[in-house]
Write a protein that holds these residues in place. Structure first.
Motif, mmCIF file in Angstrom:
data_model
loop_
_atom_site.group_PDB
_atom_site.id
_atom_site.type_symbol
_atom_site.label_atom_id
_atom_site.label_comp_id
_atom_site.label_asym_id
_atom_site.label_seq_id
_atom_site.Cartn_x
_atom_site.Cartn_y
_atom_site.Cartn_z
ATOM 1 N N LEU A 119 -15.673 -12.713 -0.167
ATOM 2 C CA LEU A 119 -16.254 -12.453 -1.494
ATOM 3 C C LEU A 119 -16.325 -10.963 -1.791
ATOM 4 O O LEU A 119 -16.042 -10.519 -2.902
ATOM 5 N N ARG A 120 -16.704 -10.194 -0.772
ATOM 6 C CA ARG A 120 -16.872 -8.753 -0.951
ATOM 7 C C ARG A 120 -15.570 -8.096 -1.384
ATOM 8 O O ARG A 120 -15.551 -7.160 -2.181
ATOM 9 N N PRO A 165 3.394 -7.411 6.590
ATOM 10 C CA PRO A 165 3.645 -5.956 6.544
ATOM 11 C C PRO A 165 4.148 -5.466 5.190
ATOM 12 O O PRO A 165 4.048 -4.275 4.885
ATOM 13 N N LEU A 166 4.643 -6.376 4.390
ATOM 14 C CA LEU A 166 5.080 -6.001 3.043
ATOM 15 C C LEU A 166 3.963 -5.279 2.288
ATOM 16 O O LEU A 166 4.213 -4.345 1.529
ATOM 17 N N HIS A 167 2.707 -5.704 2.514
ATOM 18 C CA HIS A 167 1.559 -5.142 1.793
ATOM 19 C C HIS A 167 0.946 -3.934 2.486
ATOM 20 O O HIS A 167 0.119 -3.242 1.893
ATOM 21 N N LEU A 168 1.319 -3.726 3.727
ATOM 22 C CA LEU A 168 0.604 -2.730 4.533
ATOM 23 C C LEU A 168 1.490 -1.601 5.024
ATOM 24 O O LEU A 168 0.990 -0.548 5.422
ATOM 25 N N ASP A 169 2.774 -1.814 5.037
ATOM 26 C CA ASP A 169 3.707 -0.865 5.634
ATOM 27 C C ASP A 169 4.713 -0.402 4.572
ATOM 28 O O ASP A 169 5.547 -1.186 4.115
ATOM 29 N N PRO A 170 4.642 0.860 4.162
ATOM 30 C CA PRO A 170 5.568 1.352 3.130
ATOM 31 C C PRO A 170 7.045 1.161 3.502
ATOM 32 O O PRO A 170 7.879 0.916 2.623
ATOM 33 N N GLY A 177 6.853 0.783 -3.097
ATOM 34 C CA GLY A 177 5.650 0.928 -2.273
ATOM 35 C C GLY A 177 5.088 -0.439 -1.981
ATOM 36 O O GLY A 177 5.559 -1.445 -2.526
ATOM 37 N N PRO A 178 4.078 -0.508 -1.122
ATOM 38 C CA PRO A 178 3.479 -1.813 -0.808
ATOM 39 C C PRO A 178 2.873 -2.459 -2.051
ATOM 40 O O PRO A 178 2.116 -1.809 -2.781
ATOM 41 N N PRO A 179 3.180 -3.722 -2.285
ATOM 42 C CA PRO A 179 2.575 -4.415 -3.428
ATOM 43 C C PRO A 179 1.202 -4.962 -3.078
ATOM 44 O O PRO A 179 0.921 -5.295 -1.930
ATOM 45 N N VAL A 180 0.352 -5.042 -4.087
ATOM 46 C CA VAL A 180 -0.960 -5.671 -3.920
ATOM 47 C C VAL A 180 -0.738 -7.155 -3.631
ATOM 48 O O VAL A 180 0.145 -7.787 -4.228
ATOM 49 N N HIS A 181 -1.524 -7.707 -2.711
ATOM 50 C CA HIS A 181 -1.428 -9.144 -2.427
ATOM 51 C C HIS A 181 -1.581 -9.942 -3.726
ATOM 52 O O HIS A 181 -2.542 -9.723 -4.486
ATOM 53 N N GLY A 182 -0.677 -10.865 -3.947
ATOM 54 C CA GLY A 182 -0.808 -11.725 -5.124
ATOM 55 C C GLY A 182 -2.123 -12.475 -5.134
ATOM 56 O O GLY A 182 -2.757 -12.653 -6.181
ATOM 57 N N MET A 183 -2.578 -12.902 -3.937
ATOM 58 C CA MET A 183 -3.817 -13.671 -3.876
ATOM 59 C C MET A 183 -5.042 -12.809 -4.159
ATOM 60 O O MET A 183 -6.053 -13.321 -4.635
ATOM 61 N N LEU A 184 -4.949 -11.530 -3.854
ATOM 62 C CA LEU A 184 -6.061 -10.630 -4.187
ATOM 63 C C LEU A 184 -6.204 -10.541 -5.707
ATOM 64 O O LEU A 184 -7.313 -10.585 -6.250
ATOM 65 N N MET A 185 -5.067 -10.461 -6.390
ATOM 66 C CA MET A 185 -5.107 -10.408 -7.852
ATOM 67 C C MET A 185 -5.519 -11.757 -8.438
ATOM 68 O O MET A 185 -6.307 -11.819 -9.391
ATOM 69 N N LEU A 186 -5.000 -12.828 -7.858
ATOM 70 C CA LEU A 186 -5.353 -14.155 -8.368
ATOM 71 C C LEU A 186 -6.850 -14.419 -8.212
ATOM 72 O O LEU A 186 -7.459 -15.101 -9.044
ATOM 73 N N GLU A 235 -6.225 1.230 1.196
ATOM 74 C CA GLU A 235 -7.337 0.829 2.056
ATOM 75 C C GLU A 235 -7.897 -0.530 1.624
ATOM 76 O O GLU A 235 -8.327 -1.322 2.465
ATOM 77 N N ALA A 236 -7.888 -0.789 0.311
ATOM 78 C CA ALA A 236 -8.378 -2.076 -0.182
ATOM 79 C C ALA A 236 -7.448 -3.202 0.268
ATOM 80 O O ALA A 236 -7.899 -4.312 0.566
ATOM 81 N N LEU A 237 -6.155 -2.910 0.303
ATOM 82 C CA LEU A 237 -5.201 -3.932 0.768
ATOM 83 C C LEU A 237 -5.428 -4.221 2.248
ATOM 84 O O LEU A 237 -5.335 -5.366 2.688
ATOM 85 N N ALA A 238 -5.723 -3.178 3.006
ATOM 86 C CA ALA A 238 -5.991 -3.378 4.434
ATOM 87 C C ALA A 238 -7.257 -4.207 4.625
ATOM 88 O O ALA A 238 -7.317 -5.087 5.491
ATOM 89 N N ARG A 239 -8.262 -3.944 3.800
ATOM 90 C CA ARG A 239 -9.508 -4.720 3.927
ATOM 91 C C ARG A 239 -9.279 -6.175 3.520
ATOM 92 O O ARG A 239 -9.777 -7.094 4.160
ATOM 93 N N TYR A 240 -8.483 -6.379 2.464
ATOM 94 C CA TYR A 240 -8.195 -7.759 2.056
ATOM 95 C C TYR A 240 -7.383 -8.463 3.141
ATOM 96 O O TYR A 240 -7.614 -9.650 3.429
#
Lengths: 149, 150
Positions: B43-44, A45-50, A60-69, A31-36
């Motif tokens: 940001l959130r 779809p790599l991040h959202l679609d298994p 499984g879907p990987p976390v967005h690199g930019m979310l981690m960065l 759900e956090a990946l969808a919100r990001y």
């Protein structure tokens, strides 16, 4: 104005080797990946679609690199709020799958006060098994750099 | 279309192809604005620092999703059966971005065949032409494997 003798950094200015304490982010649920994806526009779809992740060879879907960065900015700002991040470069080395979190940390590689107060930081993000997932470097400057004489 | 074909993508975009087999494709300047609601939402979801009173470092990455940029990335990626995977990213700031402010993006994308990658370079400037930030995004192109291919 920063009160320091010419050429001498103030006592609290970081030195080479100083550590930036580790901070945990996540776990990043699907759900956090969808919100990001919604706020960043990165709806790959790599991040959202298994199924897409599976077709790309991932379990499984990987976390967005930019979310981690993006986690490095709160790490640095939590360490010192008087810094301006002028440069951030990163390589994404391994995927972190949805449901997992990361631990980010940093270390001062180089510290200068003159001609400008700047730090070069080594930043890392590690996954669940302590595997290195992001290797990054940042240049940060004192926010009042232009006031330092 | 094969993966990473800038000539075809440029033609499809109505842009004049540049000399050279893999010459960068440059887009016309794009005007953007740091809308407060979009900054606050970003940001959130990215660490929770602050309450929307500044533009986070990685926020300009969001502009890669603008239709002109996204469309070109998808064309150069090769369409169905291929996906871009983020390999590296850099930001270099000369000045901070501010909320509720207009900026101009200059974007060029270069494709490489071996290995298949897209290198996207973006310059963010003020409406007056002062450079604020430079971004470089490297995307590796991955061919998806259907279950029947396994």
């Amino acid at each position: 104005m920063i009160d320091a003798a010419p050429g001498a950094p103030p006592p609290d200015w970081p030195r080479a080797g100083d550590e930036i304490g580790a901070q945990n982010f996540g776990p990043f649920a699907q759900e956090a990946l969808a919100r990001y994806a919604a706020v960043s526009g990165d709806d790959n779809p790599l991040h959202l679609d298994p199924e897409a992740a599976k077709a790309a060879g991932l379990a499984g879907p990987p976390v967005h690199g930019m979310l981690m960065l993006s986690c490095f900015e709160p790490l640095i700002m939590g360490w010192r709020r008087d810094l301006f991040i002028s440069r951030l470069s990163a390589k994404f080395l391994r995927p972190v799958l949805a449901g997992d979190g990361i631990r980010v940390m940093g270390r001062v590689l180089r510290s200068a006060w003159v001609p400008k107060p700047e730090l070069i930081l080594r930043l890392t993000a590690r996954g669940r098994s302590d595997d290195l997932v992001i290797l990054a470097e940042a240049a940060v400057q004192h926010k009042n750099a232009n006031l330092i004489s | 279309m094969t993966a990473c074909d800038p000539a075809q993508a440029a033609a499809a975009s109505g842009l004049a192809p540049e000399p050279g087999e893999n010459a960068p494709v440059r887009l016309p300047a794009i005007e953007v604005r740091t809308e407060p609601g979009e900054v606050a939402g970003f940001l959130r979801e990215t660490g929770g620092i602050g309450t929307g009173d500044f533009v986070p470092l990685t926020f300009p990455f969001r502009w890669l999703a603008l239709p002109a940029i996204r469309g070109l990335i998808l064309q150069l990626t090769g369409g169905e059966g291929f996906l871009p995977v983020h390999e590296s990213q850099s930001f270099a700031y000369e000045r901070s971005l501010h909320i509720n402010t207009d900026y101009v993006l200059d974007v060029e994308i270069e494709a490489s065949e071996k290995p298949p990658r897209l290198i996207l370079k973006m310059v963010v400037s003020t409406a007056g032409g002062e450079i604020c930030a430079r971004l470089e995004t490297v995307l590796r192109i991955v061919r998806l494997v259907a279950e029947t291919d396994i």
